[in-house]
Design an enzyme around this catalytic site. Structure first.
Site, mmCIF file in Angstrom:
data_model
loop_
_atom_site.group_PDB
_atom_site.id
_atom_site.type_symbol
_atom_site.label_atom_id
_atom_site.label_comp_id
_atom_site.label_asym_id
_atom_site.label_seq_id
_atom_site.Cartn_x
_atom_site.Cartn_y
_atom_site.Cartn_z
ATOM 1 N N CYS A 139 0.827 -1.204 0.000
ATOM 2 C CA CYS A 139 0.000 0.000 0.000
ATOM 3 C C CYS A 139 0.863 1.256 0.000
ATOM 4 C CB CYS A 139 -0.922 -0.015 1.213
ATOM 5 S SG CYS A 139 -1.891 1.492 1.398
ATOM 6 N N CYS A 142 -0.328 4.105 2.196
ATOM 7 C CA CYS A 142 -0.062 3.923 3.633
ATOM 8 C C CYS A 142 1.411 4.164 3.949
ATOM 9 C CB CYS A 142 -0.369 2.502 4.089
ATOM 10 S SG CYS A 142 -1.846 1.758 3.437
ATOM 11 N N ASP A 143 2.306 3.643 3.128
ATOM 12 C CA ASP A 143 3.710 3.551 3.520
ATOM 13 C C ASP A 143 4.690 4.374 2.681
ATOM 14 O OD1 ASP A 143 2.984 1.729 5.499
ATOM 15 O OD2 ASP A 143 3.080 0.047 4.115
#
Ligand code: NAP
Length: 329
Positions: A139, A142-143
């Site tokens: 993701c 997200c990261d």
């Protein structure tokens, strides 16, 4: 109804324990519907495999994924929602009340909220599992932020891979898309955008053979990968700080095959602007029905919608049952 049957009957049962499931639980619990949540095989859902979540509103300094899910669970429990740490293995939505089975027991419910989410497809390497959250991610939203000025790889040749690669160029110094063929499944516009991005390079006819890394003082760090050529099977090492797997997601809908309407990729269909599935009293929310946004906050929003839809539908359903009973007297 026997005592056991009564105990196992609930007005609302929620299947799945990600942001959609817990938000549906919070709202239905606050509506005095005493919901039960089946948490399934991965309690807390996909966020439990991420590290820090920085884009969930309300957490100014970010929060670790597992902690966020723990808070959501406790918040729902505060109003009476109950978790059962079992997997639903079979459903029967052809009769009322609806029937749900685990390996051990049978439960019934007047309304069901499905929030079983989706799972990122993974390559299937041991080393990929080992460095998940320590360089390997599924993701970019997200990261991605953790890879400022670093070299990252993105695996895949579809729209997700192009989108993730473009997004990652906001942070990374270099993004290399690794794809197993020369042709791309991605739409032309997304592919062109990636090809025209000076920070993105392409490596075609390659697959990830292994993820390399080190472990020092208990801290794991990914350091690179071994690539394998899909034509001549030669191998080469490539240094990289991150590896984003973007080879698609699959909705967790096996349980509902042949029972609920799905699109050609297996996502549950809902009536536009609502969480109603094709079976009255069965609602779907979060990633199991959303292949476009796939964010914790949008899943939570849909969980809220499902709870409100279920509460209203149950009101009408109970009214109808009362009228029928009165007529039959
Ligand atoms: P996808 O279209 O199924 O593409 C998956 C890619 O991963 C393919 O290139 C596939 O290669 C590759 N792949 C699959 N398994 C692999 C493996 N084991 N090892 C290496 N490579 C592997 O999935 P997606 O990109 O997630 O897109 C899913 C749907 O969402 C599509 O309909 C897409 O258009 C849509 N979407 C839209 C947007 C947007 O419009 N903004 C953004 C994201 C996704 P092969 O091509 O060789 O099979």
């Amino acid at each position: 109804m026997s005592d056991t049957e009564k105990r196992n009957h609930h007005k609302v049962i929620i299947i799945g324990s990600g942001p959609a499931g817990f938000t549906a639980a919070l709202y239905t619990a606050r509506a005095n519907l005493n919901p039960i949540i089946f948490e399934g095989l991965q309690p807390g859902g996909q966020l439990t495999i991420t590290t820090e979540v920085e884009n969930y509103p309300g957490f100014e300094d970010g929060i670790m994924g597992p902690e966020l899910m723990d808070i959501m669970r406790k918040q729902a429990q505060r109003f009476g929602a109950k978790s059962i740490y079992r997997e639903i293995t079979e459903v029967d939505f052809s009769k009322r009340p609806f029937v749900l089975k685990t390996y051990e027991d049978t439960y019934t419910a007047d309304a069901i909220i499905i929030a079983t989410g989706a799972s990122a497809k993974l390559i299937g390497l041991e080393s990929e599992k080992k460095f998940m959250g320590y360089g390997v991610s599924a993701c970019a939203t997200c990261d991605g932020f953790f890879f400022k000025n670093q070299r990252v790889l993105v695996v895949g040749g579809g729209d997700t891979a192009m989108e993730e690669a473009n997004f990652l160029t906001k942070f990374a110094s270099e993004v290399i898309i690794v794809h197993r063929r020369e042709e791309f499944r991605a739409s032309k516009i997304m592919l062109d955008r990636a090809m025209n991005n000076p920070k993105i390079k392409f490596l075609t006819n390659k697959v990830i053979f292994d993820v390399l890394g080190k472990e020092e003082n208990g801290r794991k760090t990914m350091t690179g990968v071994i690539l394998e050529d899909t034509k001549n099977y030669s191998k080469e090492e490539l240094q990289a700080d991150g590896l984003f797997i973007a080879i698609g997601h699959k909705p967790n809908t096996n349980l509902f095959k042949g029972i609920l309407d799905m699109d050609e990729t297996g996502y549950l269909k809902v009536k536009q602007g609502s969480t109603y599935t094709n079976i009255e009293g069965v609602f779907a929310s979060g990633d199991v029905t959303d292949k476009v946004y796939r964010q914790a906050v949008t899943a939570a929003g849909m969980g809220c919608m499902a709870a409100i839809d279920a509460e209203r539908w149950l009101g009408e359903f109970e009214h109808k049952v009362q009228m029928e009973n009165a007529e039959n007297k």
